[in-house]
Design a protein around this motif. Structure first.
Motif, PDB file in Angstrom:
ATOM      1  N   SER A  69      -6.941   0.393  -8.192  1.00  0.00           N
ATOM      2  CA  SER A  69      -6.148   0.991  -6.971  1.00  0.00           C
ATOM      3  C   SER A  69      -6.472   2.391  -6.951  1.00  0.00           C
ATOM      4  O   SER A  69      -6.127   3.282  -7.814  1.00  0.00           O
ATOM      5  CB  SER A  69      -5.013   0.401  -7.028  1.00  0.00           C
ATOM      6  OG  SER A  69      -3.729   1.202  -7.582  1.00  0.00           O
TER       7      SER A  69
ATOM      8  N   LEU B 202      -7.411  -0.241  -2.624  1.00  0.00           N
ATOM      9  CA  LEU B 202      -7.930  -0.658  -3.049  1.00  0.00           C
ATOM     10  C   LEU B 202      -9.005   0.070  -3.500  1.00  0.00           C
ATOM     11  O   LEU B 202      -9.588  -0.174  -2.447  1.00  0.00           O
ATOM     12  CB  LEU B 202      -7.774  -2.533  -2.884  1.00  0.00           C
ATOM     13  CG  LEU B 202      -6.810  -3.429  -3.372  1.00  0.00           C
ATOM     14  CD1 LEU B 202      -6.438  -4.456  -3.090  1.00  0.00           C
ATOM     15  CD2 LEU B 202      -5.956  -2.807  -4.594  1.00  0.00           C
TER      16      LEU B 202
ATOM     17  N   ARG C 132      -1.353   4.324  -0.913  1.00  0.00           N
ATOM     18  CA  ARG C 132      -2.490   3.603  -2.457  1.00  0.00           C
ATOM     19  C   ARG C 132      -3.694   2.805  -1.354  1.00  0.00           C
ATOM     20  O   ARG C 132      -3.136   1.958  -0.830  1.00  0.00           O
ATOM     21  CB  ARG C 132      -1.906   3.032  -3.190  1.00  0.00           C
ATOM     22  CG  ARG C 132      -0.600   3.283  -4.143  1.00  0.00           C
ATOM     23  CD  ARG C 132       0.457   2.035  -4.501  1.00  0.00           C
ATOM     24  NE  ARG C 132      -0.860   1.591  -5.249  1.00  0.00           N
ATOM     25  CZ  ARG C 132      -0.444  -0.056  -5.469  1.00  0.00           C
ATOM     26  NH1 ARG C 132       0.452  -0.916  -4.720  1.00  0.00           N
ATOM     27  NH2 ARG C 132      -1.095  -0.438  -6.191  1.00  0.00           N
TER      28      ARG C 132
ATOM     29  N   SER D 199       0.715  -1.096  -0.241  1.00  0.00           N
ATOM     30  CA  SER D 199       0.206  -0.086  -0.094  1.00  0.00           C
ATOM     31  C   SER D 199       0.981   1.200   0.107  1.00  0.00           C
ATOM     32  O   SER D 199       0.941   2.268  -0.493  1.00  0.00           O
ATOM     33  CB  SER D 199      -1.135  -0.052   1.628  1.00  0.00           C
ATOM     34  OG  SER D 199       0.132  -0.214   2.176  1.00  0.00           O
TER      35      SER D 199
END
Length: 164
Positions: A147, A157, A155, A48
């Motif tokens: 994403s 999803l 980041r 992420s």
């Protein structure tokens, strides 16, 4: 953002990575203990956090470019985790890969204080999910999973539609 959001997003990216690599998903389902060392490979493969911002305390030269002290710069951790000089076939997820030293949690004085907690949470969540739902798979084409960025650094999803 630190601790909760980054780790929950990391769980989603780790599951998505396994769903995109069904042979690795099967391997983990058959040998859940692989997660002990394999979590670093999952984190390296897709995380992420791909970017960190730093400000240098002294002048440095990186790849022939001078960066003066005080100038902010971005560290592209996600790109470094795919360095072919560091990893053989870096684009391949391999839970058997050993000595994975990704940069997702930073290094030295810039190392994430919660990295051991995050890894512990991931080591518990990922095997629990994939063993509880052995038939888990994407319910949409991989290309439909998107994403998003939360600011510059994190980041997540948008969603991860699965069936089991």
């Amino acid at each position: 953002m630190a601790g909760h959001e980054s780790t929950s997003n990391m769980i989603a990216f780790n599951v998505f990575s396994l769903l995109r690599n069904p042979e690795q998903l099967t391997l983990l389902q058959q040998q859940p203990s692989l997660i002990q060392d394999g979590i670093d490979e999952l984190i390296r493969y897709d995380a992420s956090v791909h970017v960190a911002q730093r400000v240098g305390l002294e002048d440095v030269v990186v790849a022939g470019r001078a960066i003066p002290a005080g100038e902010p710069c971005l560290i592209m951790q996600g790109a470094a985790n795919y360095d072919p000089d560091q990893y053989e076939e870096p684009e391949r997820l391999d839970l058997m890969r050993r000595k994975v030293q990704h940069l997702v949690f930073g290094l030295g004085s810039h190392s994430c204080l919660g990295n051991q907690l995050a890894k512990m949470e991931l080591r518990m969540a990922i095997p629990a999910l994939v063993t509880r739902f052995p038939g888990i798979r994407l319910s949409v084409p991989e290309s439909d999973v998107r994403s998003r960025n939360t600011g510059l650094l994190l980041r997540h999803l948008k969603d991860l539609p699965v069936t089991w």
